[in-house]
Design a protein around this motif. Structure first.
Motif, PDB file in Angstrom:
ATOM      1  N   THR B  35      31.392  38.486  51.721  1.00 38.43           N
ATOM      2  CA  THR B  35      31.486  37.224  52.438  1.00 38.43           C
ATOM      3  C   THR B  35      31.389  36.037  51.504  1.00 38.43           C
ATOM      4  N   GLY B  36      31.538  36.282  50.217  1.00 42.71           N
ATOM      5  CA  GLY B  36      31.660  35.168  49.292  1.00 42.71           C
ATOM      6  C   GLY B  36      30.391  34.854  48.519  1.00 42.71           C
ATOM      7  N   GLY B  37      29.266  35.258  49.006  1.00 41.53           N
ATOM      8  CA  GLY B  37      28.022  34.928  48.323  1.00 41.53           C
ATOM      9  C   GLY B  37      27.716  35.929  47.228  1.00 41.53           C
ATOM     10  N   SER B  38      26.914  35.532  46.279  1.00 45.80           N
ATOM     11  CA  SER B  38      26.445  36.509  45.299  1.00 45.80           C
ATOM     12  C   SER B  38      24.978  36.747  45.595  1.00 45.80           C
ATOM     13  N   GLY B  39      24.716  37.838  46.262  1.00 44.29           N
ATOM     14  CA  GLY B  39      23.347  38.143  46.622  1.00 44.29           C
ATOM     15  C   GLY B  39      22.976  37.615  47.994  1.00 44.29           C
ATOM     16  N   SER B  40      23.628  36.568  48.430  1.00 44.85           N
ATOM     17  CA  SER B  40      23.331  36.083  49.773  1.00 44.85           C
ATOM     18  C   SER B  40      24.646  35.830  50.509  1.00 44.85           C
ATOM     19  N   VAL B  41      24.581  35.890  51.828  1.00 46.00           N
ATOM     20  CA  VAL B  41      25.771  35.704  52.622  1.00 46.00           C
ATOM     21  C   VAL B  41      26.178  34.240  52.601  1.00 46.00           C
ATOM     22  N   ASN B  42      27.479  33.994  52.482  1.00 47.27           N
ATOM     23  CA  ASN B  42      27.985  32.636  52.488  1.00 47.27           C
ATOM     24  C   ASN B  42      28.179  32.193  53.930  1.00 47.27           C
ATOM     25  N   VAL B  43      27.164  31.539  54.458  1.00 43.29           N
ATOM     26  CA  VAL B  43      27.180  31.212  55.884  1.00 43.29           C
ATOM     27  C   VAL B  43      28.244  30.163  56.204  1.00 43.29           C
ATOM     28  N   SER B  44      28.557  29.295  55.225  1.00 39.48           N
ATOM     29  CA  SER B  44      29.620  28.311  55.469  1.00 39.48           C
ATOM     30  C   SER B  44      30.952  29.003  55.699  1.00 39.48           C
ATOM     31  N   ALA B  45      31.211  30.051  54.889  1.00 40.09           N
ATOM     32  CA  ALA B  45      32.469  30.794  55.056  1.00 40.09           C
ATOM     33  C   ALA B  45      32.503  31.486  56.416  1.00 40.09           C
ATOM     34  N   LEU B  46      31.358  32.002  56.831  1.00 40.81           N
ATOM     35  CA  LEU B  46      31.302  32.645  58.143  1.00 40.81           C
ATOM     36  C   LEU B  46      31.589  31.640  59.254  1.00 40.81           C
ATOM     37  N   LEU B  47      31.066  30.429  59.091  1.00 42.09           N
ATOM     38  CA  LEU B  47      31.271  29.403  60.113  1.00 42.09           C
ATOM     39  C   LEU B  47      32.746  28.994  60.187  1.00 42.09           C
ATOM     40  N   VAL B  48      33.362  28.836  59.004  1.00 46.05           N
ATOM     41  CA  VAL B  48      34.789  28.522  58.985  1.00 46.05           C
ATOM     42  C   VAL B  48      35.568  29.636  59.705  1.00 46.05           C
ATOM     43  N   GLY B  49      35.177  30.874  59.428  1.00 44.11           N
ATOM     44  CA  GLY B  49      35.833  32.006  60.090  1.00 44.11           C
ATOM     45  C   GLY B  49      35.661  31.947  61.597  1.00 44.11           C
ATOM     46  N   ALA B  50      34.487  31.559  62.047  1.00 44.25           N
ATOM     47  CA  ALA B  50      34.239  31.462  63.486  1.00 44.25           C
ATOM     48  C   ALA B  50      35.118  30.383  64.119  1.00 44.25           C
ATOM     49  N   TYR B  51      35.217  29.222  63.458  1.00 45.07           N
ATOM     50  CA  TYR B  51      36.113  28.171  63.966  1.00 45.07           C
ATOM     51  C   TYR B  51      37.550  28.680  64.044  1.00 45.07           C
ATOM     52  N   ARG B  52      37.981  29.284  62.949  1.00 52.31           N
ATOM     53  CA  ARG B  52      39.402  29.662  62.871  1.00 52.31           C
ATOM     54  C   ARG B  52      39.741  30.822  63.798  1.00 52.31           C
ATOM     55  N   SER B  53      38.721  31.546  64.255  1.00 50.55           N
ATOM     56  CA  SER B  53      39.009  32.663  65.158  1.00 50.55           C
ATOM     57  C   SER B  53      39.602  32.176  66.486  1.00 50.55           C
ATOM     58  N   PHE B  54      39.481  30.876  66.767  1.00 56.13           N
ATOM     59  CA  PHE B  54      40.045  30.358  68.019  1.00 56.13           C
ATOM     60  C   PHE B  54      41.526  30.013  67.905  1.00 56.13           C
ATOM     61  N   GLU B  55      42.029  29.982  66.655  1.00 58.99           N
ATOM     62  CA  GLU B  55      43.441  29.613  66.476  1.00 58.99           C
ATOM     63  C   GLU B  55      44.359  30.558  67.245  1.00 58.99           C
ATOM     64  N   GLY B  56      44.105  31.863  67.080  1.00 63.60           N
ATOM     65  CA  GLY B  56      44.953  32.842  67.760  1.00 63.60           C
ATOM     66  C   GLY B  56      44.854  32.751  69.274  1.00 63.60           C
ATOM     67  N   LEU B  57      43.729  32.273  69.769  1.00 62.81           N
ATOM     68  CA  LEU B  57      43.531  32.189  71.214  1.00 62.81           C
ATOM     69  C   LEU B  57      44.196  30.971  71.830  1.00 62.81           C
ATOM     70  N   TYR B  58      44.167  29.844  71.078  1.00 65.93           N
ATOM     71  CA  TYR B  58      44.664  28.598  71.656  1.00 65.93           C
ATOM     72  C   TYR B  58      46.015  28.169  71.101  1.00 65.93           C
ATOM     73  N   MET B  59      46.398  28.664  69.923  1.00 73.38           N
ATOM     74  CA  MET B  59      47.667  28.231  69.336  1.00 73.38           C
ATOM     75  C   MET B  59      48.719  29.314  69.484  1.00 73.38           C
ATOM     76  N   ASP B  60      48.776  29.892  70.663  1.00 77.94           N
ATOM     77  CA  ASP B  60      49.714  30.979  70.931  1.00 77.94           C
ATOM     78  C   ASP B  60      50.046  30.907  72.413  1.00 77.94           C
ATOM     79  N   GLN B  61      51.326  31.061  72.726  1.00 77.28           N
ATOM     80  CA  GLN B  61      51.743  30.926  74.127  1.00 77.28           C
ATOM     81  C   GLN B  61      51.300  32.093  74.994  1.00 77.28           C
ATOM     82  N   ALA B  62      50.798  33.174  74.371  1.00 77.93           N
ATOM     83  CA  ALA B  62      50.533  34.390  75.148  1.00 77.93           C
ATOM     84  C   ALA B  62      49.053  34.672  75.336  1.00 77.93           C
ATOM     85  N   ARG B  63      48.198  33.705  75.074  1.00 80.04           N
ATOM     86  CA  ARG B  63      46.769  33.965  75.207  1.00 80.04           C
ATOM     87  C   ARG B  63      46.169  33.054  76.286  1.00 80.04           C
ATOM     88  N   ILE B  64      45.207  32.222  75.937  1.00 81.88           N
ATOM     89  CA  ILE B  64      44.516  31.427  76.955  1.00 81.88           C
ATOM     90  C   ILE B  64      45.479  30.513  77.690  1.00 81.88           C
TER      91      ILE B  64
END
Lengths: 319, 518
Positions: B35-64
């Motif tokens: 997840t990008g960290g050395s020894g610790s989890v890169n929580v910022s990267a995880l947060l970016v991933g969480a935000y971007r996980s909505f792209e497929g849901l909202y930026m697609d004609q076949a989902r929400i």
């Protein structure tokens, strides 16, 4: 992420058999009833969401698969003389397969080709055989519009035909007359249906003017309109019944020909010589992999390699 | 006939084919190493991933968007000959004949759960107070559509531990709504202020809270909802906190949907970021215009979806939201913003044709299955998002989730449903004043309504928020969803107020039960 609760499938098998000989044991008959109950069926499944991205795990399904049926085998030593003998064998299996106790259903049999996005044709569902077809019901082409007509306007799919053969047949014959020998093996299956994805997606009427079209569409009495959408339905379901000449060997024993060659035999073998079937695809013995998420499909034809027909000429010498 | 010998064999075997313990190899795991960290989890990267996980849901004609629009009176996906048949997957949305196997509903349910999990993963990795608040917002934002569409929300409190044997619990109806409310309330103090352009803010959380409170009566009883005054007062109070911010109806309605809407969209409260340069945003908002535009327009579209004539007729001719010229669009391609009906022209005034050589003139009428010679041109097309001519994948238009007019109309509705009216900002202190503030604003340009009742708010929401993914939710709350309408001739069964739990989910989580009637 592993599954610590994973265990092997359990199978309980029951067999009752009856073997007997007739006509001074020239005819041997064997009848077997079998019933196999498989529990804790192992499947590779998606994760219960929310949970991980697209991780998949092996799980024991709370479902049972029941296979039951009768096997019948008859072997007859019809003729047994010095220069003529004939053995004839015949076997038939009548079987039924059923899935029980599954919560929800699994889809499988993903189609390919234009207009088949997300389309699938089979299901695993309780109370049905494995890979039962689940399709909209095709009722023909409308004479005035040239469009397909479906039950409920094609918005509803129904559980229907079985993809598993109900009957398996085998026939073998070994004959020798003087120095000639003839061996024949035939096999066949009946009672199942095949889905012709090739007919649906590769040669549809919409290809007219650009690519190949199935000849049956061109010669049909009701003209199909070019705008008729490519839709999966019972239209492309065909009976899979077949009987195949798997191989046939004709041989001639030349015997001792010189001082050094103590025996010689020449034979001609043909494989896949002919198939008796009404299936319009390449070969009714077809099973192109159309799994969805690891759930296997059964009996779908989609542009498979045609089965080869082979001829072999053999010479055998023994020194 | 003489039997030689008869043998009878009977056997019963129970075979336990266990030889070794099944040992599974780990194939996918979130570790500090990946997840990008050395020894610790890169929580910022995880947060970016969480935000971007909505792209497929909202930026697609076949989902929400499809789940909220295609089952409503605003959108239809007709089959045009062989195009857009997709085995009826679009038609069954519109005529309410979907099943628990519906591919898009299945995928939407799954992806929403993935977004929830992504947010939970952030919470489990020592986030800062603000990061935790953002993750809580995102988790609520992932759970709310599941509640709205399916009623049953699978939920895992933690992303750690044994995920294979612990099944997600399932929160239903009011309990799920209460949980989402408590999570958002917990998040708000640590969220930043201001406009939420691709970031969770206090106002984004407030707008989502408004949605939950406004629909709480629906989640308690979808067939005959009743609305508690206390909930309506929450809606009003939250609206007022948002209205105190620096939002306005701006100078052009369609600016909110332009490629640079993050700069000129004065109404935007919460958006999903699309930035071509930064490679963010999935496909952006392109589906919204591409799915209706014809092959022979610029951009060359996918010639699919349309709106319905009955819906189009809800607009007055003067209504600027119905459409008109838009700089950056009309001068480039000849297309207008809003609804496309009748003959289409290019930027030089030349009449366009379809692929068969017919005039490219979109018709008011449309059928679920188009087969005639005019199959390419039936149905009124919609351009809400302005095509981005500079970028295609992704278009730069940010995806609008919450904006000012929605908040105003929710406030007006809450007043009419028994809330106590307040007067904040320039918008007025009654439901009628608020609705008419929007209508008579220069960006809308229609006359004030004499009386504003719930039906008027319902219609105004349609005119204002068409194709923004709210219509099914609105139609259910206003009791309109099941009624017959254009291309849906029969009254739907009450089970259609919910979508069926996807078969795929029923097989793997026994805590879910199929919704009644499916």
């Amino acid at each position: 992420m592993g599954n610590p609760d994973l265990k092997w499938e359990t199978s309980a098998t029951t067999n009752i058999g009856l073997d007997f000989g007739l006509l001074k044991r020239k005819v041997n008959v064997s009848v077997d009833y079998f019933s196999k109950l498989t529990e804790d069926v192992l499947f590779e499944l998606s994760f219960p969401v929310p949970g991980g991205s697209s991780a998949r795990i092996w799980k024991n399904l709370p479902a049972t698969i029941k296979n039951s049926g009768i096997e019948l085998a008859v072997n007859a030593n019809l003729v047994s003389k010095t220069d003529f003998s004939w053995n004839l064998g015949f076997n038939a299996t009548f079987l039924k397969n059923m899935l029980e106790g599954l919560n929800g259903t699994y889809n499988t049999g993903a189609l390919h080709g234009q207009g088949t996005t997300g389309a699938y044709v089979q299901k695993l569902a309780s109370g049905y055989p494995l890979n039962v077809y689940y399709l909209r019901e095709y009722m023909g082409i409308d004479k005035t519009t040239g469009q397909s007509v479906y039950k409920e306007d094609g918005d509803v799919s129904y559980f229907g035909k079985d993809a598993n053969p109900r009957t398996l047949l085998g026939l073998s014959s070994e004959m020798s007359y003087k120095k000639f020998g003839l061996v024949i093996n035939m096999n066949g299956a009946m009672g199942h249906y095949l889905y012709n994805n090739t007919a649906q997606s590769v040669v549809p009427i919409t290809n007219l003017g650009s690519r190949n079209v199935a000849s049956s569409l061109v010669s049909a009495s009701v003209r199909e309109d070019l705008s008729n959408p490519i839709t999966s339905s019972t239209r492309f379901l065909e009976k899979g019944n077949y009987m195949k000449m798997a191989n046939m060997t004709l041989s001639y024993d030349l015997g001792r020909i010189t001082k050094f060659v103590k025996g010689a035999r020449v034979s001609l073998t043909g494989q896949n010589l002919f198939v008796i079937t009404k299936f319009t695809g390449f070969d009714p013995e077809v099973n192109v992999d159309k799994n969805i998420g690891g759930i296997p499909s059964n009996g779908i034809e989609y542009i498979p390699y045609p089965t080869a027909r082979r001829f072999q000429l053999n010479f055998n010498f023994s020194l | 006939m003489k039997y030689g010998k008869v043998m009878l064999v009977a056997s019963a075997v129970l075979s336990l084919t266990a030889c070794t313990k099944l040992d599974e190899k780990l194939k996918s795991e979130t570790t500090s190493g990946n997840t990008g960290g050395s020894g610790s989890v890169n929580v910022s990267a995880l947060l970016v991933g969480a935000y971007r996980s909505f792209e497929g849901l909202y930026m697609d004609q076949a989902r929400i968007w499809a789940a909220q629009e295609h089952s409503s009176d605003e959108a239809v996906g007709p089959t045009r000959g062989g195009d857009w048949d997709d085995n009826g997957i679009w038609r069954v949305y519109h005529n309410h004949k979907w099943t628990a196997d519906h591919d898009f509903l299945t995928a939407t349910f799954r992806q929403l759960a993935q977004s929830q999990f992504a947010a939970t993963t952030v919470l489990d990795n020592n986030p800062s107070a603000q990061q935790a608040a953002e993750a809580k917002f995102l988790r609520a934002f992932a759970m709310w559509p599941v509640l709205d569409c399916w009623d049953q929300v699978p939920y895992r409190p933690t992303s750690t531990g044994d995920l294979t044997t612990t099944l997600p619990e399932v929160k239903k109806g009011t309990a799920a709504a209460d949980f989402i409310i408590s999570e958002l309330n917990a998040a708000i103090p640590n969220l930043p202020s201001g406009r939420g352009l691709g970031i969770a803010t206090k106002d984004a959380a407030r707008a989502l809270l408004m949605k939950v409170y406004l629909n709480k009566g629906v989640y308690a009883n979808r067939e005959t909802p009743t609305f508690a005054p206390a909930d309506m007062n929450q809606v009003i109070s939250l609206a007022d906190q948002i209205l105190a911010g620096s939002y306005s109806l701006g100078t052009n309605f369609f600016d909110n949907f332009a490629p640079n809407n993050d700069v000129i969209g004065s109404e935007l409260i919460y958006t999903l970021k699309a930035d071509n340069g930064a490679g963010v945003g999935g496909n952006g908002a392109m589906y919204s215009y591409m799915c209706g535009l014809h092959y022979n327009t610029n951009p060359s579209g996918w010639n699919g979806f349309a709106t319905l004539g009955d819906f189009y007729d809800k607009f007055e001719a003067a209504d600027k939201r119905r459409g008109g010229n838009y700089t950056g669009l009309t001068n480039v391609s000849g297309l207008k913003a809003g609804f496309l009906i009748g003959q289409q022209f290019n930027q030089n005034g030349v009449a366009l044709q379809d692929r068969k050589g017919n005039p490219l003139a979109f018709t008011r009428e449309v059928k679920l299955k188009e087969t005639g010679n005019n199959l390419e041109v039936t149905g009124i097309r919609v351009i809400k998002y302005i095509p981005d001519y500079a970028h295609q994948f992704p278009a730069d238009n940010d995806m609008v989730i919450f904006r000012l007019a929605d908040v105003l109309l929710m406030k007006a509705e809450a007043i009419l449903r028994g809330g106590t009216a307040t007067n904040v900002g320039p918008y007025g202190g009654t439901a009628a004043a608020i609705v008419n503030y929007i209508r008579t604003h220069s960006t809308r340009g229609v006359a004030a309504l004499g009386t504003v009742d719930l039906n008027a708010v319902y219609d105004e929401r349609g005119r204002e928020l068409y194709w923004e993914g709210w219509r099914r939710n609105d139609m259910i709350r206003f009791g309109k969803f099941l009624a017959p309408r254009q291309l849906k001739p029969e009254t739907s069964g009450v089970e259609r107020l919910l979508y069926p739990i996807p078969n795929e989910q029923l097989t793997i989580n026994p805590n879910l039960t199929q919704n009644p009637g499916y």
